[in-house]
Design a protein around this motif. Structure first.
Motif, PDB file in Angstrom:
ATOM      1  N   ALA A  80      -1.263  28.000 -15.880  1.00 17.19           N
ATOM      2  CA  ALA A  80      -1.318  26.719 -16.571  1.00 17.19           C
ATOM      3  C   ALA A  80      -1.055  25.542 -15.638  1.00 17.19           C
ATOM      4  CB  ALA A  80      -0.315  26.708 -17.728  1.00 17.19           C
ATOM      5  N   GLY A  81      -0.042  25.677 -14.759  1.00 15.18           N
ATOM      6  CA  GLY A  81       0.279  24.568 -13.864  1.00 15.18           C
ATOM      7  C   GLY A  81      -0.855  24.251 -12.908  1.00 15.18           C
ATOM      8  N   ILE A  82      -1.441  25.297 -12.320  1.00 12.62           N
ATOM      9  CA  ILE A  82      -2.550  25.092 -11.386  1.00 12.62           C
ATOM     10  C   ILE A  82      -3.763  24.531 -12.120  1.00 12.62           C
ATOM     11  CG2 ILE A  82      -4.190  26.291  -9.878  1.00 12.62           C
ATOM     12  CD1 ILE A  82      -1.959  28.173  -9.093  1.00 12.62           C
ATOM     13  N   ALA A  83      -4.023  25.038 -13.325  1.00 13.18           N
ATOM     14  CA  ALA A  83      -5.158  24.546 -14.094  1.00 13.18           C
ATOM     15  C   ALA A  83      -4.981  23.073 -14.454  1.00 13.18           C
ATOM     16  CB  ALA A  83      -5.330  25.376 -15.360  1.00 13.18           C
ATOM     17  N   ALA A  84      -3.768  22.705 -14.878  1.00 16.31           N
ATOM     18  CA  ALA A  84      -3.504  21.312 -15.237  1.00 16.31           C
ATOM     19  C   ALA A  84      -3.638  20.399 -14.016  1.00 16.31           C
ATOM     20  CB  ALA A  84      -2.102  21.188 -15.832  1.00 16.31           C
ATOM     21  N   GLY A  85      -3.124  20.861 -12.873  1.00 16.45           N
ATOM     22  CA  GLY A  85      -3.247  20.061 -11.656  1.00 16.45           C
ATOM     23  C   GLY A  85      -4.692  19.889 -11.235  1.00 16.45           C
TER      24      GLY A  85
ATOM     25  N   ILE B 227       0.830  -1.204   0.000  1.00 18.77           N
ATOM     26  CA  ILE B 227       0.000   0.000   0.000  1.00 18.77           C
ATOM     27  C   ILE B 227       0.864   1.253   0.000  1.00 18.77           C
ATOM     28  CG2 ILE B 227      -1.687   1.326   1.341  1.00 18.77           C
ATOM     29  CD1 ILE B 227      -2.852  -1.340   2.274  1.00 18.77           C
ATOM     30  N   ALA B 228       1.946   1.240   0.808  1.00 21.78           N
ATOM     31  CA  ALA B 228       2.840   2.397   0.853  1.00 21.78           C
ATOM     32  C   ALA B 228       3.495   2.652  -0.504  1.00 21.78           C
ATOM     33  CB  ALA B 228       3.903   2.181   1.927  1.00 21.78           C
ATOM     34  N   ALA B 229       3.886   1.569  -1.173  1.00 17.96           N
ATOM     35  CA  ALA B 229       4.500   1.714  -2.497  1.00 17.96           C
ATOM     36  C   ALA B 229       3.501   2.279  -3.503  1.00 17.96           C
ATOM     37  CB  ALA B 229       5.025   0.356  -2.969  1.00 17.96           C
ATOM     38  N   ARG B 230       2.255   1.846  -3.414  1.00 22.42           N
ATOM     39  CA  ARG B 230       1.235   2.358  -4.327  1.00 22.42           C
ATOM     40  C   ARG B 230       0.954   3.838  -4.048  1.00 22.42           C
ATOM     41  NH1 ARG B 230       0.386   0.262  -8.849  1.00 22.42           N
ATOM     42  NH2 ARG B 230      -1.885   0.543  -8.855  1.00 22.42           N
ATOM     43  N   VAL B 231       1.028   4.230  -2.778  1.00 24.01           N
ATOM     44  CA  VAL B 231       0.857   5.641  -2.439  1.00 24.01           C
ATOM     45  C   VAL B 231       1.955   6.478  -3.096  1.00 24.01           C
ATOM     46  CG1 VAL B 231       0.973   7.315  -0.562  1.00 24.01           C
ATOM     47  CG2 VAL B 231      -0.409   5.254  -0.294  1.00 24.01           C
ATOM     48  N   LEU B 232       3.188   5.988  -3.039  1.00 25.67           N
ATOM     49  CA  LEU B 232       4.295   6.709  -3.674  1.00 25.67           C
ATOM     50  C   LEU B 232       4.098   6.797  -5.184  1.00 25.67           C
ATOM     51  CD1 LEU B 232       7.388   5.312  -1.708  1.00 25.67           C
ATOM     52  CD2 LEU B 232       6.352   7.594  -1.533  1.00 25.67           C
ATOM     53  N   GLN B 233       3.608   5.719  -5.797  1.00 28.15           N
ATOM     54  CA  GLN B 233       3.317   5.760  -7.235  1.00 28.15           C
ATOM     55  C   GLN B 233       2.264   6.815  -7.535  1.00 28.15           C
ATOM     56  OE1 GLN B 233       2.459   1.486  -7.997  1.00 28.15           O
ATOM     57  NE2 GLN B 233       4.003   1.664  -9.584  1.00 28.15           N
ATOM     58  N   GLY B 234       1.252   6.893  -6.685  1.00 25.79           N
ATOM     59  CA  GLY B 234       0.206   7.886  -6.888  1.00 25.79           C
ATOM     60  C   GLY B 234       0.729   9.305  -6.775  1.00 25.79           C
ATOM     61  N   VAL B 235       1.620   9.537  -5.817  1.00 28.30           N
ATOM     62  CA  VAL B 235       2.218  10.865  -5.662  1.00 28.30           C
ATOM     63  C   VAL B 235       3.024  11.228  -6.905  1.00 28.30           C
ATOM     64  CG1 VAL B 235       3.904  12.215  -4.351  1.00 28.30           C
ATOM     65  CG2 VAL B 235       2.258  10.765  -3.144  1.00 28.30           C
TER      66      VAL B 235
ATOM     67  N   ALA C 107       2.608  10.104  -9.979  1.00 26.94           N
ATOM     68  CA  ALA C 107       1.688  10.382 -11.082  1.00 26.94           C
ATOM     69  C   ALA C 107       1.033  11.746 -10.921  1.00 26.94           C
ATOM     70  CB  ALA C 107       0.624   9.288 -11.155  1.00 26.94           C
ATOM     71  N   ALA C 108       0.690  12.093  -9.671  1.00 25.73           N
ATOM     72  CA  ALA C 108       0.058  13.384  -9.417  1.00 25.73           C
ATOM     73  C   ALA C 108       0.983  14.544  -9.778  1.00 25.73           C
ATOM     74  CB  ALA C 108      -0.354  13.482  -7.947  1.00 25.73           C
ATOM     75  N   LEU C 109       2.288  14.353  -9.634  1.00 31.38           N
ATOM     76  CA  LEU C 109       3.247  15.390 -10.005  1.00 31.38           C
ATOM     77  C   LEU C 109       3.534  15.397 -11.499  1.00 31.38           C
ATOM     78  CD1 LEU C 109       5.822  14.926  -7.093  1.00 31.38           C
ATOM     79  CD2 LEU C 109       4.143  16.769  -7.325  1.00 31.38           C
ATOM     80  N   LEU C 110       3.572  14.210 -12.092  1.00 34.60           N
ATOM     81  CA  LEU C 110       3.995  14.077 -13.483  1.00 34.60           C
ATOM     82  C   LEU C 110       2.970  14.615 -14.471  1.00 34.60           C
ATOM     83  CD1 LEU C 110       5.964  12.915 -15.606  1.00 34.60           C
ATOM     84  CD2 LEU C 110       4.739  10.746 -15.406  1.00 34.60           C
ATOM     85  N   VAL C 111       1.712  14.251 -14.293  1.00 32.12           N
ATOM     86  CA  VAL C 111       0.696  14.576 -15.301  1.00 32.12           C
ATOM     87  C   VAL C 111       0.501  16.078 -15.461  1.00 32.12           C
ATOM     88  CG1 VAL C 111      -1.730  14.315 -15.942  1.00 32.12           C
ATOM     89  CG2 VAL C 111      -0.446  12.351 -15.059  1.00 32.12           C
ATOM     90  N   PRO C 112       0.230  16.842 -14.389  1.00 34.04           N
ATOM     91  CA  PRO C 112       0.058  18.285 -14.598  1.00 34.04           C
ATOM     92  C   PRO C 112       1.332  18.983 -15.047  1.00 34.04           C
ATOM     93  CG  PRO C 112      -0.015  17.734 -12.254  1.00 34.04           C
ATOM     94  CD  PRO C 112      -0.046  16.448 -12.994  1.00 34.04           C
ATOM     95  N   ALA C 113       2.495  18.489 -14.600  1.00 33.02           N
ATOM     96  CA  ALA C 113       3.749  19.118 -15.026  1.00 33.02           C
ATOM     97  C   ALA C 113       3.966  18.936 -16.527  1.00 33.02           C
ATOM     98  CB  ALA C 113       4.920  18.522 -14.246  1.00 33.02           C
ATOM     99  N   SER C 114       3.659  17.751 -17.035  1.00 30.40           N
ATOM    100  CA  SER C 114       3.837  17.516 -18.472  1.00 30.40           C
ATOM    101  C   SER C 114       2.886  18.377 -19.290  1.00 30.40           C
ATOM    102  CB  SER C 114       3.627  16.032 -18.785  1.00 30.40           C
ATOM    103  OG  SER C 114       2.298  15.624 -18.467  1.00 30.40           O
ATOM    104  N   LEU C 115       1.657  18.535 -18.813  1.00 28.22           N
ATOM    105  CA  LEU C 115       0.699  19.368 -19.535  1.00 28.22           C
ATOM    106  C   LEU C 115       1.107  20.837 -19.491  1.00 28.22           C
ATOM    107  CD1 LEU C 115      -1.891  19.549 -21.114  1.00 28.22           C
ATOM    108  CD2 LEU C 115      -3.172  19.578 -18.969  1.00 28.22           C
TER     109      LEU C 115
END
Length: 262
Positions: A236-241, A3-11, A13-21
């Motif tokens: 843009a960053g806040i909107a993407a997030g 579960i802890a590892a999946r939480v880190l994966q989620g964090v 992804a949460a950083l990667l997607v809006p940053a890429s956009l």
């Protein structure tokens, strides 16, 4: 530990997607048509991953067991790090002060609010359906993990196709008409799905699943393009997030609501 590892994966992804956009938006500040095309490719790549994921996962589980799924992530993560290191240094984006306050203010825009709401509903429908189908294919129809992945292809492949087509369609018809058309496809696909009965044969799913997949593939680029065009580059960053958060909330609600139906 899992579960802890999946939480880190989620964090991550949460950083990667809006940053890429946000990077895409920055790269095409002076080229709105190019930005629409790039935003179409952006979810298109995600759609390709969605199409490949269930099938590749099915192959790995069938051949090596479910734990093998976690062995795929480290090399892919290292590859992503290597690719990101090759990116040319980009200019620092202008920053808008007051993150939470600004996010609330963005919802004062009708376009922003509608795009976030449509994205949430689309994710709710798509991921809720995928959760139910995964269980249905294996528990009711008796499919193996491999054939379950194959059975998803009529849905997931059309997500990819719709995402890659969306850029041209937005330029031709505009985001509003494309979003409206995608919602009509959603209604048509789920309508056929409901009419097929409570325990349909897989053959009855072959028509509605591509329709739903196409709708999901069209909505993401169309809402993203409309939302990013509606905000100032500094936002843009806040909107993407915020948009990504709306999608993730929709996905989580979809799985939770689907689980209550079992």
């Amino acid at each position: 530990m899992l579960i802890a590892a999946r939480v880190l994966q989620g964090v991550g992804a949460a950083l990667l997607v809006p940053a890429s956009l946000a990077l895409i938006n920055q790269a095409y500040l002076d080229n709105p048509a190019g930005r629409v095309a790039a935003i179409g490719v952006w979810p298109g790549c995600g759609g390709i991953a969605m199409a490949a994921g269930p099938w590749v996962g099915g192959v790995l589980i069938q051949m090596l067991g479910w734990r093998s799924l976690f062995l795929v992530n480290p090399p892919l993560g290292l590859l992503a790090v290597a690719l990101s290191a090759r990116l040319a240094a980009s200019a620092r984006q202008p920053r808008a002060a007051g993150g939470l306050r600004l996010t609330v203010q963005l919802f004062g825009s009708r376009v922003f609010s509608l795009c976030a709401a449509v994205s949430l509903v689309s994710a709710l429908l798509l991921y809720g359906l995928m959760f139910l189908l995964g269980l249905y294919f294996q528990r009711t129809l008796g499919f193996s993990p491999l054939w379950t992945g194959v059975a998803f292809l009529p849905l997931t492949v059309l997500v990819s196709i719709g995402s890659l087509m969306a850029g041209q369609l937005v330029r031709a018809f505009g985001s509003r008409w494309l979003i409206g058309g995608a919602l009509v496809l959603y209604v048509a696909g789920f309508g056929q799905l409901l009419m097929s009965g409570t325990s349909p044969d897989y053959a009855l799913l072959v028509v509605p699943l591509p329709i739903i997949g196409l709708a999901a593939g069209l909505i993401t680029p169309a809402t993203t393009a409309a939302l990013m065009n509606a905000v100032h580059p500094a936002q843009a960053g806040i909107a993407a997030g915020t948009l990504n958060t709306a999608r993730q909330i929709g996905a989580a609600l979809g799985v939770a609501l689907a689980g209550t139906l079992l």
